[in-house]
Design an enzyme around this catalytic site. Structure first.
Site, PDB file in Angstrom:
ATOM      1  N   GLY A 134      -9.651 -13.879 -14.113  1.00  0.00           N
ATOM      2  CA  GLY A 134     -10.601 -13.167 -14.968  1.00  0.00           C
ATOM      3  C   GLY A 134     -11.799 -12.594 -14.235  1.00  0.00           C
ATOM      4  O   GLY A 134     -12.670 -11.971 -14.846  1.00  0.00           O
ATOM      5  N   SER A 135     -11.891 -12.835 -12.934  1.00  0.00           N
ATOM      6  CA  SER A 135     -13.061 -12.337 -12.193  1.00  0.00           C
ATOM      7  C   SER A 135     -12.644 -11.771 -10.840  1.00  0.00           C
ATOM      8  O   SER A 135     -12.372 -12.502  -9.902  1.00  0.00           O
ATOM      9  CB  SER A 135     -14.089 -13.454 -11.997  1.00  0.00           C
ATOM     10  OG  SER A 135     -13.525 -14.545 -11.299  1.00  0.00           O
ATOM     11  N   SER A 137     -13.585  -7.747  -9.538  1.00  0.00           N
ATOM     12  CA  SER A 137     -14.783  -6.976  -9.179  1.00  0.00           C
ATOM     13  C   SER A 137     -16.034  -7.697  -9.670  1.00  0.00           C
ATOM     14  O   SER A 137     -17.062  -7.720  -8.998  1.00  0.00           O
ATOM     15  CB  SER A 137     -14.708  -5.580  -9.805  1.00  0.00           C
ATOM     16  OG  SER A 137     -13.592  -4.887  -9.307  1.00  0.00           O
ATOM     17  N   GLU A 368     -11.640  -7.113  -0.919  1.00  0.00           N
ATOM     18  CA  GLU A 368     -13.038  -7.184  -0.453  1.00  0.00           C
ATOM     19  C   GLU A 368     -13.896  -6.084  -1.076  1.00  0.00           C
ATOM     20  O   GLU A 368     -14.743  -5.475  -0.423  1.00  0.00           O
ATOM     21  CB  GLU A 368     -13.094  -7.170   1.070  1.00  0.00           C
ATOM     22  CG  GLU A 368     -12.446  -8.426   1.640  1.00  0.00           C
ATOM     23  CD  GLU A 368     -12.942  -8.805   3.014  1.00  0.00           C
ATOM     24  OE1 GLU A 368     -14.105  -8.545   3.333  1.00  0.00           O
ATOM     25  OE2 GLU A 368     -12.138  -9.397   3.754  1.00  0.00           O
ATOM     26  N   THR A 370     -13.246  -3.161  -4.377  1.00  0.00           N
ATOM     27  CA  THR A 370     -12.458  -1.932  -4.533  1.00  0.00           C
ATOM     28  C   THR A 370     -13.307  -0.727  -4.124  1.00  0.00           C
ATOM     29  O   THR A 370     -14.529  -0.812  -4.002  1.00  0.00           O
ATOM     30  CB  THR A 370     -12.019  -1.731  -5.999  1.00  0.00           C
ATOM     31  OG1 THR A 370     -13.208  -1.543  -6.787  1.00  0.00           O
ATOM     32  CG2 THR A 370     -11.233  -2.918  -6.538  1.00  0.00           C
ATOM     33  N   ASN A 372     -14.196   1.778  -5.871  1.00  0.00           N
ATOM     34  CA  ASN A 372     -15.257   2.054  -6.854  1.00  0.00           C
ATOM     35  C   ASN A 372     -16.473   1.168  -6.621  1.00  0.00           C
ATOM     36  O   ASN A 372     -17.612   1.611  -6.766  1.00  0.00           O
ATOM     37  CB  ASN A 372     -14.748   1.828  -8.289  1.00  0.00           C
ATOM     38  CG  ASN A 372     -14.007   3.036  -8.837  1.00  0.00           C
ATOM     39  OD1 ASN A 372     -13.931   4.066  -8.177  1.00  0.00           O
ATOM     40  ND2 ASN A 372     -13.472   2.905 -10.039  1.00  0.00           N
TER      41      ASN A 372
HETATM   42  C1  LIG Z   1      -3.366  -8.796  -1.095  1.00  0.00           C
HETATM   43  C2  LIG Z   1      -4.648  -9.290  -1.660  1.00  0.00           C
HETATM   44  C3  LIG Z   1      -5.395 -10.224  -0.942  1.00  0.00           C
HETATM   45  C4  LIG Z   1      -6.580 -10.733  -1.470  1.00  0.00           C
HETATM   46  N1  LIG Z   1      -7.275 -11.699  -0.784  1.00  0.00           N
HETATM   47  C5  LIG Z   1      -8.334 -12.309  -1.379  1.00  0.00           C
HETATM   48  C6  LIG Z   1      -8.958 -13.442  -0.782  1.00  0.00           C
HETATM   49  O1  LIG Z   1      -8.583 -13.882   0.306  1.00  0.00           O
HETATM   50  N2  LIG Z   1      -9.987 -14.051  -1.431  1.00  0.00           N
HETATM   51  C7  LIG Z   1     -10.431 -13.597  -2.646  1.00  0.00           C
HETATM   52  O2  LIG Z   1     -11.355 -14.207  -3.180  1.00  0.00           O
HETATM   53  N3  LIG Z   1      -9.865 -12.523  -3.242  1.00  0.00           N
HETATM   54  C8  LIG Z   1      -8.835 -11.867  -2.642  1.00  0.00           C
HETATM   55  N4  LIG Z   1      -8.229 -10.787  -3.245  1.00  0.00           N
HETATM   56  C9  LIG Z   1      -8.730 -10.318  -4.526  1.00  0.00           C
HETATM   57  C10 LIG Z   1      -9.403  -8.952  -4.437  1.00  0.00           C
HETATM   58  O3  LIG Z   1     -10.636  -9.079  -3.799  1.00  0.00           O
HETATM   59  C11 LIG Z   1      -9.490  -8.389  -5.865  1.00  0.00           C
HETATM   60  O4  LIG Z   1      -8.185  -8.028  -6.245  1.00  0.00           O
HETATM   61  C12 LIG Z   1     -10.416  -7.206  -5.929  1.00  0.00           C
HETATM   62  O5  LIG Z   1     -11.750  -7.606  -5.761  1.00  0.00           O
HETATM   63  C13 LIG Z   1     -10.291  -6.459  -7.266  1.00  0.00           C
HETATM   64  O6  LIG Z   1     -10.342  -7.331  -8.354  1.00  0.00           O
HETATM   65  P1  LIG Z   1      -9.236  -7.228  -9.519  1.00  0.00           P
HETATM   66  O7  LIG Z   1      -7.913  -7.268  -8.869  1.00  0.00           O
HETATM   67  O8  LIG Z   1      -9.549  -8.248 -10.529  1.00  0.00           O
HETATM   68  O9  LIG Z   1      -9.425  -5.781 -10.108  1.00  0.00           O
HETATM   69  P2  LIG Z   1     -10.531  -5.317 -11.268  1.00  0.00           P
HETATM   70  O10 LIG Z   1     -11.830  -5.891 -10.904  1.00  0.00           O
HETATM   71  O11 LIG Z   1      -9.909  -5.681 -12.571  1.00  0.00           O
HETATM   72  O12 LIG Z   1     -10.498  -3.805 -11.041  1.00  0.00           O
HETATM   73  C14 LIG Z   1      -9.504  -2.916 -11.565  1.00  0.00           C
HETATM   74  C15 LIG Z   1     -10.002  -1.493 -11.427  1.00  0.00           C
HETATM   75  O13 LIG Z   1     -11.209  -1.319 -12.164  1.00  0.00           O
HETATM   76  C16 LIG Z   1     -12.203  -0.779 -11.345  1.00  0.00           C
HETATM   77  N5  LIG Z   1     -13.523  -1.307 -11.733  1.00  0.00           N
HETATM   78  C17 LIG Z   1     -13.859  -2.584 -12.030  1.00  0.00           C
HETATM   79  N6  LIG Z   1     -15.156  -2.676 -12.307  1.00  0.00           N
HETATM   80  C18 LIG Z   1     -15.670  -1.435 -12.178  1.00  0.00           C
HETATM   81  C19 LIG Z   1     -16.954  -0.861 -12.319  1.00  0.00           C
HETATM   82  N7  LIG Z   1     -18.029  -1.607 -12.647  1.00  0.00           N
HETATM   83  N8  LIG Z   1     -17.103   0.461 -12.122  1.00  0.00           N
HETATM   84  C20 LIG Z   1     -16.064   1.227 -11.784  1.00  0.00           C
HETATM   85  N9  LIG Z   1     -14.809   0.761 -11.617  1.00  0.00           N
HETATM   86  C21 LIG Z   1     -14.618  -0.561 -11.807  1.00  0.00           C
HETATM   87  C22 LIG Z   1     -11.835  -1.219  -9.934  1.00  0.00           C
HETATM   88  O14 LIG Z   1     -12.412  -0.374  -8.953  1.00  0.00           O
HETATM   89  C23 LIG Z   1     -10.325  -1.121  -9.984  1.00  0.00           C
HETATM   90  O15 LIG Z   1      -9.929   0.194  -9.703  1.00  0.00           O
HETATM   91  C24 LIG Z   1      -7.051 -10.252  -2.717  1.00  0.00           C
HETATM   92  C25 LIG Z   1      -6.311  -9.307  -3.421  1.00  0.00           C
HETATM   93  C26 LIG Z   1      -5.125  -8.837  -2.914  1.00  0.00           C
HETATM   94  C27 LIG Z   1      -4.330  -7.842  -3.734  1.00  0.00           C
END
Ligand SMILES: Cc1cc2nc3c(=O)[nH]c(=O)nc-3n(C[C@H](O)[C@H](O)[C@H](O)COP(=O)(O)OP(=O)(O)OC[C@H]3O[C@@H](n4cnc5c(N)ncnc54)[C@H](O)[C@@H]3O)c2cc1C
Length: 384
Positions: A134-135, A137, A368, A370, A372
């Protein structure tokens, strides 16, 4: 008086020696395994051990603690060179150095540093667990709970997407000691694999960087001694922000390495492949595409090196780090896509290496922070 300023891309002697040793290792030890690691979605432990032997798993750890005593820029060089051959190996080394060791070095008190730095330098892989279902970005909306109980905190919750989940023995886990306090409740803990109440869950089946493990972590009343709090209670948000600001320069390095690797494959291929009676690299249309890719890589490299050198110089680098990550990841996507095009049908099959790099490139715009979120950081800095 004219101050002597080095061009950004000119390496110091120690940097050149280090870069060359990582490059030679990547060619000799990583290259032969790339396809198999991608297919089996696994990094052999023997290769991880070799990375420790090479000295790239404890780059900034002082020599007194068993590390290489290097700078952040060395980590950038290592990640770039490894990612030129395999971005999955690049990210393993990146997380170890720019997130895990960086956090322990900067925020660990003396006992933690003494206990964990030699271990991290000599064979223990680290992972950095912030994200949850759920967390993403909105990272500080995390719900993993740390409840105080005597000389320990009891952790309950789940982490998602954790890089190195398969290989790691030490996890930096962010949890909240007080959900009502918002980000001010967030605290970082050091958790060892194998402690009761902690297990590594499912491993993701991914589009790219398939060999790099991405796992769920499960905490069910997992007791973590108070001595294992990294930094101050309630200041975990600071640890996360500061390490991720630096970590994203490492992702920039991963992406320029990837782009260089893809372009090198394309150059080699277009010089060999003949159509219409000559090498396809002899066509100006192809030459201009290659020239444009080289131009973009050079520009991306300057942003990455500048951000890294600013960091080592102790200067502000927040905007530059965000710029380098978003720009390098876009360049990596464009250059690896071009490489697929220039290999024609062969670009589309697994027998040739560029389809993998094209798949790998996509992650640069996601983890690390996205793209955006990087744009948000840049906009905030320049618009005030
Ligand atoms: C292969 C892989 C390795 C990873 N490794 C790690 C790790 O080692 N440790 C860790 O803690 N995490 C890790 N992550 C998690 C990664 O950091 C998150 O997937 C990333 O931060 C995005 O979060 P989310 O997937 O929930 O997408 P969301 O936050 O749901 O985002 C979905 C879309 O909405 C957009 N969005 C969201 N909020 C806004 C806003 N305010 N304004 C404009 N656009 C917005 C985003 O840009 C994106 O395009 C990993 C992810 C992957 C896929």
């Amino acid at each position: 008086m004219i101050e002597h300023v080095q061009p950004l891309t000119v390496l110091a002697e120690d940097e050149t020696i280090f870069r060359d040793s990582v490059r030679a290792f990547a060619e000799a030890q990583v290259r032969p395994l790339v396809r198999e690691m991608d297919e089996h979605a696994k990094i052999p432990r023997a290769l991880v051990d070799q990375l420790f032997d090479l000295g790239v798993m404890g780059i900034e750890i002082p020599e007194t603690h068993g590390g290489a005593g290097g700078r952040f820029f060395h980590a950038v060089l290592a990640v770039e060179e490894l990612s030129r051959v395999d971005p999955s190996i690049g990210v393993l080394v990146d997380v170890q150095n720019t997130l895990v060791i960086n956090a322990v070095l900067r925020f660990g008190h003396e006992d933690i540093r003494r206990r964990w730095l030699p271990t991290l330098a000599s064979g223990t892989v680290g992972a950095y667990a912030l994200s949850e279902a759920g967390s993403g970005s909105d990272a500080f909306a995390l719900t993993t709970r740390a409840t105080e109980d005597g000389d320990a905190y009891v952790l309950t919750g789940r982490k998602l997407w954790i890089t190195n989940g398969n290989e790691a023995n030490l996890f930096i886990v962010f949890a909240t000691v007080n959900p009502e306090a918002g980000y001010r409740g967030i605290t970082a803990f050091l958790v060892e694999r194998g402690v009761p109440g902690f297990s590594v869950g499912k491993k993701e089946d991914k589009l790219g960087i398939r060999a790099s493990s991405t796992c769920e972590l499960i905490f069910e009343e997992c007791r973590v001694p108070k001595a294992q709090v990294l930094g101050e209670v309630g200041k975990g948000y600071k640890t996360a922000i500061e390490t991720l600001n630096e970590g994203r320069i490492g992702i920039g390095a991963q992406m320029i390495g990837l782009a260089r690797g893809a372009l090198e494959h394309a150059i080699r291929y277009t010089k060999e492949r003949k159509q219409f009676g000559k090498a396809i690299a002899d066509f100006q249309g192809v030459q201009f595409q290659i020239a444009r890719a080289a131009m973009e890589i050079e520009a991306a490299k300057l942003t990455v090196y500048n951000a890294a050198r600013l960091r080592d110089a102790g200067r502000p680098f927040l905007t530059e780090a965000a710029i380098c990550k978003i720009f390098s990841s876009e360049v990596a996507e464009r250059v690896s896509s071009l490489a697929v095009n220039l290999l024609g049908g062969n670009g589309f099959v697994k027998e040739y290496p560029v389809e993998k790099l094209f798949r790998d490139a996509k992650i640069g715009q996601i983890y690390e922070g996205t793209s955006n979120l990087q744009l948000q950081t840049i906009a905030k800095q320049i618009l005030g």
